[in-house]
Design an enzyme around this catalytic site. Structure first.
Site, PDB file in Angstrom:
ATOM      1  N   ASN A   1      42.130  29.898  21.468  1.00 56.62           N
ATOM      2  CA  ASN A   1      42.642  31.139  22.067  1.00 56.62           C
ATOM      3  C   ASN A   1      43.842  30.770  22.932  1.00 56.62           C
ATOM      4  O   ASN A   1      43.678  30.252  24.035  1.00 56.62           O
ATOM      5  CB  ASN A   1      41.519  31.783  22.910  1.00 56.62           C
ATOM      6  CG  ASN A   1      41.988  33.031  23.629  1.00 56.62           C
ATOM      7  OD1 ASN A   1      43.104  33.512  23.405  1.00 56.62           O
ATOM      8  ND2 ASN A   1      41.138  33.564  24.495  1.00 56.62           N
TER       9      ASN A   1
ATOM     10  N   LYS B   1      45.858  32.696  24.318  1.00 55.70           N
ATOM     11  CA  LYS B   1      46.089  33.705  25.371  1.00 55.70           C
ATOM     12  C   LYS B   1      47.572  34.084  25.412  1.00 55.70           C
ATOM     13  O   LYS B   1      48.209  34.155  24.376  1.00 55.70           O
ATOM     14  CB  LYS B   1      45.566  33.196  26.716  1.00 55.70           C
ATOM     15  CG  LYS B   1      44.099  32.775  26.605  1.00 55.70           C
ATOM     16  CD  LYS B   1      43.407  32.593  27.926  1.00 55.70           C
ATOM     17  CE  LYS B   1      41.967  32.173  27.685  1.00 55.70           C
ATOM     18  NZ  LYS B   1      41.183  32.066  28.902  1.00 55.70           N
TER      19      LYS B   1
ATOM     20  N   HIS C   1      36.809  39.936  24.990  1.00 55.59           N
ATOM     21  CA  HIS C   1      37.043  38.779  25.870  1.00 55.59           C
ATOM     22  C   HIS C   1      36.960  39.241  27.326  1.00 55.59           C
ATOM     23  O   HIS C   1      37.377  40.349  27.658  1.00 55.59           O
ATOM     24  CB  HIS C   1      38.416  38.177  25.571  1.00 55.59           C
ATOM     25  CG  HIS C   1      38.609  36.864  26.267  1.00 55.59           C
ATOM     26  ND1 HIS C   1      38.973  36.786  27.590  1.00 55.59           N
ATOM     27  CD2 HIS C   1      38.449  35.601  25.832  1.00 55.59           C
ATOM     28  CE1 HIS C   1      39.039  35.509  27.932  1.00 55.59           C
ATOM     29  NE2 HIS C   1      38.723  34.760  26.886  1.00 55.59           N
TER      30      HIS C   1
ATOM     31  N   GLU D   1      38.690  38.589  29.835  1.00 53.31           N
ATOM     32  CA  GLU D   1      39.965  39.004  30.443  1.00 53.31           C
ATOM     33  C   GLU D   1      40.304  40.443  30.035  1.00 53.31           C
ATOM     34  O   GLU D   1      40.874  41.199  30.821  1.00 53.31           O
ATOM     35  CB  GLU D   1      41.069  38.013  30.049  1.00 53.31           C
ATOM     36  CG  GLU D   1      40.923  36.715  30.839  1.00 53.31           C
ATOM     37  CD  GLU D   1      41.375  35.460  30.113  1.00 53.31           C
ATOM     38  OE1 GLU D   1      42.128  35.558  29.128  1.00 53.31           O
ATOM     39  OE2 GLU D   1      40.945  34.364  30.536  1.00 53.31           O
TER      40      GLU D   1
ATOM     41  N   GLU E   1      30.612  33.323  26.635  1.00 44.99           N
ATOM     42  CA  GLU E   1      31.617  32.802  27.564  1.00 44.99           C
ATOM     43  C   GLU E   1      31.289  33.279  28.976  1.00 44.99           C
ATOM     44  O   GLU E   1      31.679  34.390  29.367  1.00 44.99           O
ATOM     45  CB  GLU E   1      33.004  33.325  27.180  1.00 44.99           C
ATOM     46  CG  GLU E   1      33.488  32.827  25.850  1.00 44.99           C
ATOM     47  CD  GLU E   1      35.004  32.747  25.814  1.00 44.99           C
ATOM     48  OE1 GLU E   1      35.513  31.663  25.523  1.00 44.99           O
ATOM     49  OE2 GLU E   1      35.673  33.736  26.115  1.00 44.99           O
TER      50      GLU E   1
ATOM     51  N   GLY F   1      38.567  29.188  32.257  1.00 44.91           N
ATOM     52  CA  GLY F   1      39.807  28.819  32.920  1.00 44.91           C
ATOM     53  C   GLY F   1      39.618  28.209  34.299  1.00 44.91           C
ATOM     54  O   GLY F   1      40.569  28.067  35.055  1.00 44.91           O
TER      55      GLY F   1
ATOM     56  N   SER G   1      36.100  26.574  29.622  1.00 48.98           N
ATOM     57  CA  SER G   1      36.503  25.239  30.085  1.00 48.98           C
ATOM     58  C   SER G   1      36.044  24.106  29.164  1.00 48.98           C
ATOM     59  O   SER G   1      35.780  22.997  29.631  1.00 48.98           O
ATOM     60  CB  SER G   1      36.025  24.987  31.515  1.00 48.98           C
ATOM     61  OG  SER G   1      36.668  25.870  32.411  1.00 48.98           O
TER      62      SER G   1
HETATM   63  P1  PGA Z   1      39.203  28.229  28.762  1.00 50.11           P
HETATM   64  O1  PGA Z   1      39.224  29.676  28.057  1.00 50.11           O
HETATM   65  O2  PGA Z   1      38.811  27.249  27.685  1.00 50.11           O
HETATM   66  O3  PGA Z   1      40.589  28.038  29.267  1.00 50.11           O
HETATM   67  O4  PGA Z   1      38.176  28.300  29.829  1.00 50.11           O
HETATM   68  C1  PGA Z   1      38.249  30.031  27.115  1.00 50.11           C
HETATM   69  C2  PGA Z   1      38.455  31.461  26.723  1.00 50.11           C
HETATM   70  O5  PGA Z   1      38.820  32.267  27.572  1.00 50.11           O
HETATM   71  O6  PGA Z   1      38.267  31.831  25.551  1.00 50.11           O
END
Ligand code: PGA
Length: 252
Positions: A8, A10, A93, A95, A165, A171, A211
């Site tokens: 991803n 982003k 997701h 976010e 998640e 993140g 992460s």
């Molecule tokens: P991250 O993001 O690996 O940077 O924690 C994972 C995600 O949001 O899909």
């Protein structure tokens, strides 16, 4: 089951940056019939990558979709527009849920739009830190999953993957401990089994995300209910993401 490793990206890279990263990945990642690798760049990069990328090596995915197919929806992208450009779509997701206010009903409509357009949904669920600390993580995940799958029939299940998640792990560099991930995966599988029966549920890949890096990828992939990973930050660097894919390939 085939493992599924999803990048991803982003809101990183325009078309030329995306091409450069895809080119580095092309050189660094071997094709393996047991591991599907999906790249989810920003939608504006999909046209370029659909031309550049060998789709036997990488599948492409969108990070979002709107739930209507066409109309006056400024700024949105619909399922039919992804035709020929993406096979997967990330839906729900955290976010999108927390920054853009997507609620369970909207997520459900988006899942339906993905499936109606013959795309594959990567449905994200996960609790916030306060919910985990309050002991309701399993309930939150079950409620999100049940709501999102409202209207999804058993025939749709081959086009569904579920990513757990935890919001507090995304993140932050604070990945969930595998011991904390496993019970949630069991809860997700129990919910899918309750809704669709054991045989159909067992075919849905379950992913961990939050992460993930090259050092801990194996610990999640070793969990009995985990079939793949959703990788954010660590997917932005070709070497790191290639190492994660390699780990999955070594286990397949
Ligand atoms: P991250 O993001 O690996 O940077 O924690 C994972 C995600 O949001 O899909």
């Amino acid at each position: 089951m085939k493992r599924l490793i999803v990048a991803n990206w982003k809101m990183h890279f325009g078309p030329s940056g995306a091409s450069t990263l895809a080119e580095k990945l092309r050189a660094a990642v071997k094709t393996d019939p047991n591991v599907t690798v999906v790249l989810c760049p920003p939608s504006i990069d999909l046209l370029t990558l659909a031309k550049d990328v060998d789709q036997n090596q990488f599948s492409l995915g969108a990070q979002n979709i709107f739930y209507e197919d066409e109309g006056a929806f400024t700024g949105e992208i619909s399922g039919p527009m992804l035709d020929g450009l993406a096979r997967y779509v990330i839906v729900g997701h955290s976010e999108r849920r927390h920054i853009f206010g997507e609620d369970d009903k909207m997520v459900a409509k988006k899942v339906a739009a993905v499936l109606r357009n013959q795309l594959k949904a990567i449905l994200c669920v996960g609790e916030q830190l306060s919910e985990r600390e309050g002991g309701v993580a399993e309930k939150v995940v079950t409620d999100q999953l049940t709501a999102a799958l409202h209207g999804v029939g058993p025939d749709d299940l081959p086009n569904l993957a579920v990513a757990y998640e935890p919001v507090w792990a995304i993140g932050t560099g604070v990945a969930a401990k595998p011991d904390d991930v496993e019970p949630i995966m069991k809860t997700i599988m129990a919910t899918l089994t309750r809704l669709y029966g054991e045989e159909a549920a067992a075919k849905v890949p379950l992913l961990y995300g939050g992460s993930v890096n090259q050092d801990d990828a194996k610990a999640y992939l070793d969990l009995p209910d985990v079939n793949g990973l959703l990788v954010g930050g660590a997917s932005l660097v070709a070497e790191t993401f290639a190492a994660i894919v390699k780990t999955a390939q070594s286990l397949a």
